[in-house]
Scaffold this motif. Structure first.
Motif, PDB file in Angstrom:
ATOM      1  N   GLY A  77       0.830  -1.200   0.000  1.00 38.11           N
ATOM      2  CA  GLY A  77       0.000   0.000   0.000  1.00 38.11           C
ATOM      3  C   GLY A  77       0.864   1.248   0.000  1.00 38.11           C
ATOM      4  O   GLY A  77       1.998   1.214  -0.474  1.00 38.11           O
ATOM      5  N   ASN A  78       0.330   2.330   0.557  1.00 41.26           N
ATOM      6  CA  ASN A  78       1.061   3.593   0.544  1.00 41.26           C
ATOM      7  C   ASN A  78       0.593   4.482   1.693  1.00 41.26           C
ATOM      8  O   ASN A  78      -0.520   4.340   2.213  1.00 41.26           O
ATOM      9  N   TYR A  79       1.462   5.414   2.088  1.00 43.27           N
ATOM     10  CA  TYR A  79       1.148   6.359   3.151  1.00 43.27           C
ATOM     11  C   TYR A  79       0.418   7.573   2.587  1.00 43.27           C
ATOM     12  O   TYR A  79       0.636   7.993   1.442  1.00 43.27           O
ATOM     13  N   VAL A  80      -0.458   8.154   3.438  1.00 45.82           N
ATOM     14  CA  VAL A  80      -1.192   9.367   3.103  1.00 45.82           C
ATOM     15  C   VAL A  80      -1.063  10.318   4.277  1.00 45.82           C
ATOM     16  O   VAL A  80      -1.153   9.901   5.446  1.00 45.82           O
ATOM     17  N   ALA A  81      -0.847  11.602   3.992  1.00 44.82           N
ATOM     18  CA  ALA A  81      -0.695  12.607   5.049  1.00 44.82           C
ATOM     19  C   ALA A  81      -2.060  13.116   5.507  1.00 44.82           C
ATOM     20  O   ALA A  81      -2.961  13.336   4.689  1.00 44.82           O
ATOM     21  N   LEU A  82      -2.192  13.290   6.820  1.00 47.08           N
ATOM     22  CA  LEU A  82      -3.395  13.908   7.386  1.00 47.08           C
ATOM     23  C   LEU A  82      -3.178  15.415   7.429  1.00 47.08           C
ATOM     24  O   LEU A  82      -2.253  15.893   8.090  1.00 47.08           O
ATOM     25  N   ARG A  83      -4.002  16.145   6.752  1.00 48.04           N
ATOM     26  CA  ARG A  83      -3.800  17.583   6.651  1.00 48.04           C
ATOM     27  C   ARG A  83      -3.911  18.258   8.014  1.00 48.04           C
ATOM     28  O   ARG A  83      -4.763  17.912   8.832  1.00 48.04           O
TER      29      ARG A  83
ATOM     30  N   SER B 259      -1.615  18.204  10.320  1.00 45.34           N
ATOM     31  CA  SER B 259      -0.866  17.505  11.363  1.00 45.34           C
ATOM     32  C   SER B 259       0.391  16.908  10.753  1.00 45.34           C
ATOM     33  O   SER B 259       0.591  16.958   9.539  1.00 45.34           O
ATOM     34  N   ASP B 260       1.227  16.342  11.601  1.00 39.92           N
ATOM     35  CA  ASP B 260       2.421  15.640  11.128  1.00 39.92           C
ATOM     36  C   ASP B 260       2.159  14.147  10.988  1.00 39.92           C
ATOM     37  O   ASP B 260       3.089  13.376  10.739  1.00 39.92           O
ATOM     38  N   GLN B 261       0.922  13.740  11.146  1.00 38.40           N
ATOM     39  CA  GLN B 261       0.575  12.332  11.133  1.00 38.40           C
ATOM     40  C   GLN B 261       0.334  11.813   9.719  1.00 38.40           C
ATOM     41  O   GLN B 261      -0.068  12.561   8.824  1.00 38.40           O
ATOM     42  N   ARG B 262       0.596  10.532   9.560  1.00 38.56           N
ATOM     43  CA  ARG B 262       0.289   9.820   8.322  1.00 38.56           C
ATOM     44  C   ARG B 262      -0.475   8.553   8.680  1.00 38.56           C
ATOM     45  O   ARG B 262      -0.379   8.052   9.800  1.00 38.56           O
TER      46      ARG B 262
ATOM     47  N   THR C 113      -2.535  15.384  -4.687  1.00 37.37           N
ATOM     48  CA  THR C 113      -1.203  15.932  -4.954  1.00 37.37           C
ATOM     49  C   THR C 113      -1.372  17.132  -5.879  1.00 37.37           C
ATOM     50  O   THR C 113      -2.248  17.137  -6.744  1.00 37.37           O
ATOM     51  N   VAL C 114      -0.534  18.154  -5.677  1.00 36.78           N
ATOM     52  CA  VAL C 114      -0.608  19.369  -6.502  1.00 36.78           C
ATOM     53  C   VAL C 114       0.801  19.775  -6.922  1.00 36.78           C
ATOM     54  O   VAL C 114       1.750  19.647  -6.152  1.00 36.78           O
ATOM     55  N   TYR C 115       0.897  20.286  -8.138  1.00 36.35           N
ATOM     56  CA  TYR C 115       2.201  20.718  -8.651  1.00 36.35           C
ATOM     57  C   TYR C 115       2.032  22.024  -9.435  1.00 36.35           C
ATOM     58  O   TYR C 115       1.137  22.124 -10.286  1.00 36.35           O
ATOM     59  N   PRO C 116       2.878  23.021  -9.156  1.00 33.30           N
ATOM     60  CA  PRO C 116       2.772  24.306  -9.852  1.00 33.30           C
ATOM     61  C   PRO C 116       2.953  24.202 -11.354  1.00 33.30           C
ATOM     62  O   PRO C 116       2.460  25.065 -12.090  1.00 33.30           O
ATOM     63  N   THR C 117       3.667  23.157 -11.828  1.00 34.79           N
ATOM     64  CA  THR C 117       3.847  22.972 -13.267  1.00 34.79           C
ATOM     65  C   THR C 117       3.754  21.492 -13.620  1.00 34.79           C
ATOM     66  O   THR C 117       3.975  20.620 -12.773  1.00 34.79           O
ATOM     67  N   VAL C 118       3.459  21.215 -14.872  1.00 29.42           N
ATOM     68  CA  VAL C 118       3.419  19.836 -15.369  1.00 29.42           C
ATOM     69  C   VAL C 118       4.785  19.178 -15.200  1.00 29.42           C
ATOM     70  O   VAL C 118       4.873  17.988 -14.851  1.00 29.42           O
ATOM     71  N   ASP C 119       5.855  19.932 -15.460  1.00 27.52           N
ATOM     72  CA  ASP C 119       7.196  19.358 -15.350  1.00 27.52           C
ATOM     73  C   ASP C 119       7.471  18.857 -13.931  1.00 27.52           C
ATOM     74  O   ASP C 119       8.092  17.801 -13.742  1.00 27.52           O
ATOM     75  N   LEU C 120       7.014  19.603 -12.916  1.00 30.23           N
ATOM     76  CA  LEU C 120       7.197  19.156 -11.536  1.00 30.23           C
ATOM     77  C   LEU C 120       6.346  17.921 -11.246  1.00 30.23           C
ATOM     78  O   LEU C 120       6.789  17.015 -10.515  1.00 30.23           O
ATOM     79  N   ALA C 121       5.162  17.865 -11.801  1.00 36.34           N
ATOM     80  CA  ALA C 121       4.311  16.680 -11.629  1.00 36.34           C
ATOM     81  C   ALA C 121       5.007  15.451 -12.191  1.00 36.34           C
ATOM     82  O   ALA C 121       4.970  14.365 -11.600  1.00 36.34           O
ATOM     83  N   LYS C 122       5.673  15.603 -13.318  1.00 38.77           N
ATOM     84  CA  LYS C 122       6.387  14.477 -13.929  1.00 38.77           C
ATOM     85  C   LYS C 122       7.652  14.130 -13.150  1.00 38.77           C
ATOM     86  O   LYS C 122       8.061  12.972 -13.102  1.00 38.77           O
ATOM     87  N   GLN C 123       8.256  15.120 -12.516  1.00 37.76           N
ATOM     88  CA  GLN C 123       9.464  14.865 -11.736  1.00 37.76           C
ATOM     89  C   GLN C 123       9.159  14.082 -10.460  1.00 37.76           C
ATOM     90  O   GLN C 123       9.879  13.147 -10.102  1.00 37.76           O
TER      91      GLN C 123
ATOM     92  N   LYS D 195       4.125  21.313  -0.318  1.00 35.67           N
ATOM     93  CA  LYS D 195       5.210  20.703   0.460  1.00 35.67           C
ATOM     94  C   LYS D 195       5.054  19.189   0.509  1.00 35.67           C
ATOM     95  O   LYS D 195       6.020  18.438   0.285  1.00 35.67           O
ATOM     96  N   ASN D 196       3.858  18.704   0.801  1.00 41.50           N
ATOM     97  CA  ASN D 196       3.633  17.254   0.856  1.00 41.50           C
ATOM     98  C   ASN D 196       3.855  16.602  -0.499  1.00 41.50           C
ATOM     99  O   ASN D 196       4.452  15.522  -0.599  1.00 41.50           O
ATOM    100  N   SER D 197       3.397  17.255  -1.550  1.00 43.86           N
ATOM    101  CA  SER D 197       3.497  16.678  -2.891  1.00 43.86           C
ATOM    102  C   SER D 197       4.935  16.542  -3.345  1.00 43.86           C
ATOM    103  O   SER D 197       5.260  15.675  -4.161  1.00 43.86           O
ATOM    104  N   ALA D 198       5.823  17.394  -2.809  1.00 42.93           N
ATOM    105  CA  ALA D 198       7.237  17.321  -3.165  1.00 42.93           C
ATOM    106  C   ALA D 198       7.964  16.216  -2.409  1.00 42.93           C
ATOM    107  O   ALA D 198       9.100  15.883  -2.759  1.00 42.93           O
ATOM    108  N   VAL D 199       7.327  15.587  -1.403  1.00 44.88           N
ATOM    109  CA  VAL D 199       8.005  14.536  -0.619  1.00 44.88           C
ATOM    110  C   VAL D 199       8.409  13.329  -1.472  1.00 44.88           C
ATOM    111  O   VAL D 199       9.572  12.886  -1.388  1.00 44.88           O
TER     112      VAL D 199
END
Length: 403
Positions: free
Chosen positions: A83-89, A91-94, A207-217, A372-376
């Protein structure tokens, strides 16, 4: 997905979904396709969803009836989480989402079988996943499927007190419950009077990214992902140019989620374009896998919204997925209609699904915690109406959308 707390999740390693980890007798893609078919067929007669396609991976060692359909996998489940981890908005919890067994098997077909591998009765991976998706949709459209609703609610801890119809016996089919409605006011829009606001389109993992290139990265690793391929337009088209360098929001709906989707902006409804495609899983481990073009390969439907604040078009792309029944537009089908943030646009019938929203470059600034979370990278759990960003001042000036 069924969730596991961080401490429990840390007790076993996370298995990265690699076919060579499966029991030797299960490594043949044809054998895996047979297992997946057996699970789907079992959902026709099985009352408890945990004993068919919704069997949580972590619970497999304790589910002998479903383990009998997938021999040997219970040993892998005893040793690894999947599976995968998800952040709780806020808080620092996942929390850890345990992957349903059917999703794990579908992912195995992609990773091991390849796109054109011949499986059951000389069928390809694509045709097998499509056939099983259509079959599951038919099963969950049948009146007999209503018997599975209580176990689905229990498995995913669904809050029935927020439903427009909380009496589970009133739903005629499983699918009718799956695209259930909520009570009015159950999902209030944050800062509803602020014309710059942009809100979540769904109860989802975002997940959110300011540009498509960052989304692909950071997130979308498919080799062929691009704006033109997502929208189904020519690279030199007006639409492709309009969304070059656009900002991207990816709303992934898990099976447990409320499956109606809503407008993230005040807008006017435009044209809808349907694009045929495959039925691959939209789980992050597939989206993050190099070489698998999930979003641009899957069946999808593109709605163009004219943003009231900026006058620009926003592309709202509903993406189908493995075991999904269909994409259905409600408010999004009313060409020329004005909608407010939070107004319903449509819903997904059975399956986990995704919305990809494209905002033209310079239109929106996403909320800092989401960026910030999306860049993790890690997804953030959000609900319909929660803030995800603001329209940029310059975009409002250009659109004459100043308050």
């Amino acid at each position: 997905m069924s969730t596991i707390d961080q401490e429990t999740a840390a007790s076993k390693p996370v298995e990265p979904v690699r076919p060579e980890h499966l029991p030797e007798g299960s490594r043949n893609p044809g054998a895996v396709a047979s297992m997946l078919s057996a699970l789907v067929e079992h959902s026709r007669v099985e009352k408890d969803v945990r004993n068919s396609i919704h069997a949580p991976w972590h619970a497999l060692p304790h589910l002998p009836r479903v383990a009998a359909l997938v021999p040997g996998l219970e040993k892998l489940a005893a040793a690894h989480h999947v599976g995968n981890y998800v952040a709780l908005r806020g808080s620092d919890q996942r929390f850890f989402e345990s992957m349903p067994l059917a999703t794990r098997l579908g992912m195995h077909l992609l990773f091991w079988g390849g796109y054109q591998e011949k499986l059951l009765h000389e069928k390809s991976v694509e045709s097998v996943l499509k056939e099983l998706s259509v079959r599951e949709g038919h099963i969950y459209d049948s009146p007999d499927s209503a018997k599975s609703i209580p176990s689905f609610v229990s498995t995913y801890s669904i809050a029935t007190d927020e439903l427009a119809e909380p009496d589970l016996s009133k739903y005629a089919t499983f699918n009718e419950f799956f695209y259930r409605k909520l009570k009015p006011g159950a999902r209030p829009v944050a800062d509803a009077q602020d014309p710059t606001g942009v809100c979540s389109a769904a109860d989802c993992r975002l997940t959110v990214y300011p540009t498509v290139d960052l989304a692909k990265q950071f997130w979308i690793k498919g080799n062929n992902f691009s704006v033109p391929t997502l929208l189904g337009v020519a690279p030199d088209s007006e639409e492709a140019r309009a969304f070059e360098g656009s900002s991207v929001a990816i709303f992934r709906l898990a099976p447990a989620d409320y499956h109606r989707f809503h407008s993230p902006i005040d807008a006017t409804i435009g044209e809808v374009k349907d694009i045929d495609g495959e039925y691959y899983t939209v789980n992050p481990q597939a989206v993050n896998e190099p070489g698998f073009d999930v979003f641009t390969a899957n069946r999808r439907s593109v709605l163009y919204l004219t943003h009231a604040a900026s006058g620009r078009q926003v592309a709202f792309v509903a993406v189908g997925a493995m075991l999904v029944g269909s994409i259905r537009w409600t408010g999004g089908a009313q060409l020329g209609t004005r909608v407010r943030r939070g107004d319903e646009l449509g819903y997904f019938a059975y399956g986990g699904s995704t919305i990809v929203a494209l905002f033209p470059r310079g239109t929106i600034t996403f909320d800092a915690d989401l960026v910030k979370n999306s860049a993790v990278p890690i997804e953030t759990f959000v609900k319909v109406g929660w803030s995800i960003g603001r329209t940029n001042a310059q975009a409002m000036v250009e659109g004459q959308g100043q308050p």
